[in-house]
Write an enzyme that holds these catalytic residues in place. Structure first.
Site: not given
Length: 310
Positions: A26, A28, A99, A143, A184, A253, A275
């Site tokens: 996910p 944002t 999510q 969060y 997660r 990573g 990414r």
């Protein structure tokens, strides 16, 4: 990478068949509070992923944090917008979960916690109506749910004691809706997690022990989505692989070779990428053909148009 490679082998997630172990994490991207044709194009172009986990999605107006231009699953127009997305992904042979997200900007009283759990259930039911293959509970980062799990984040005086109770209550409630449910977690989170120059960091034993106890109690999950340390360390996943024998998705990573090693060794059942998927909609194909990967332009991370998104 040959077609017989670990990353390209199919795998079952419960009764869901994934054609490969390359998962879209996910992300944002702030492209609108109601999913649009732009969202549909974004996810459709990445439908070759073994599994897409759509961006963090607000469960209610009260859940919204610092990213107001992010979709939710609490309004009818949002359900309809997401339905266009999932229909297109499924038509292209993909699988897509979403999510569920609550920022947790302010402390909650016990009645508010009860209402929040109900909001998770409503969002999960709306996710089913929208055609998603399941939901992921965001318990990572800074969060709401993570604020009860990580000693570095606990600053609450609500009626709930710090610990896993909120997450476990949310899970029980959401599982009751009939959804396929993943979680997660980010046990290795640190205050410098989002900065480019993160110093060497090993979380203290109190933090890891809390997560040890929690992970042992997550046997009802469809999967555990585990975010590793900011400074990449494949061995960091070993601790939780020993505690969780269900479907484990490793994150943070990874490149092609390290992801291949994680799956081949059994350290993870799949690996998720954020990414790389942002910059490479055809990531699965590029991995399969050993092609060079494009790099995302961070200037377009949170803009409102198609540049850097589709």
């Amino acid at each position: 990478m040959s077609q017989g490679s670990a990353l390209l082998r199919p795998v079952t997630l419960g009764d869901l068949v994934l054609p490969n172990r390359v998962v879209m994490a996910p992300t944002t991207r702030c492209r609108g509070c109601v999913p649009s044709e732009l969202h549909a194009l974004h996810y459709a172009r990445r439908a070759a992923a073994g599994l897409i986990i759509a961006e963090g999605t607000w469960i209610s107006p009260q859940a919204i944090g610092a990213y107001p231009n992010v979709p939710g699953l609490f309004a009818e127009e949002q359900v309809s917008g997401w339905r266009r997305v999932t229909d297109l992904v499924h038509a292209l042979g993909g699988r897509i979960m979403v999510q569920l997200w609550h920022a947790g900007a302010t402390p909650l009283t016990l009645p508010e916690i009860t209402a929040t759990i109900a909001d998770y259930c409503t969002a999960a039911r709306n996710a089913r109506r929208a055609g998603f293959d399941g939901v992921e509970i965001a318990a990572n980062g800074t969060y709401l749910i993570a604020q009860f799990l990580n000693p570095r984040l606990i600053r609450r005086t609500d009626a709930y004691r710090a610990g896993p109770r909120l997450l476990l209550d949310v899970l029980d409630a959401v599982l009751g809706t009939g959804c396929r449910v993943g979680v997660r977690l980010s046990p290795y989170w640190t205050a410098t997690d989002s900065t480019p120059a993160c110093p060497d960091y090993v979380p203290d034993e109190e933090t890891l022990s809390r997560y040890d106890d929690l992970v042992r109690r997550l046997d009802s999950l469809a999967y555990l989505h585990l975010r590793g340390p900011t400074r990449f360390d494949l061995d960091a996943f070993t601790r939780y692989r020993k505690l969780f024998d269900g479907f484990l998705i490793a994150n943070n990573g990874f490149g092609r070779e390290s992801a291949e090693a994680a799956v081949e060794s059994g350290l993870a059942d799949a690996v998720s990428f954020a990414r790389h998927f942002i910059a490479n909609p055809d990531l699965v194909t590029r991995f399969a053909l050993d092609q060079e990967l494009s790099v995302a332009d961070k200037a377009f991370n949170y803009t409102g148009g198609p540049a850097g998104y589709v």
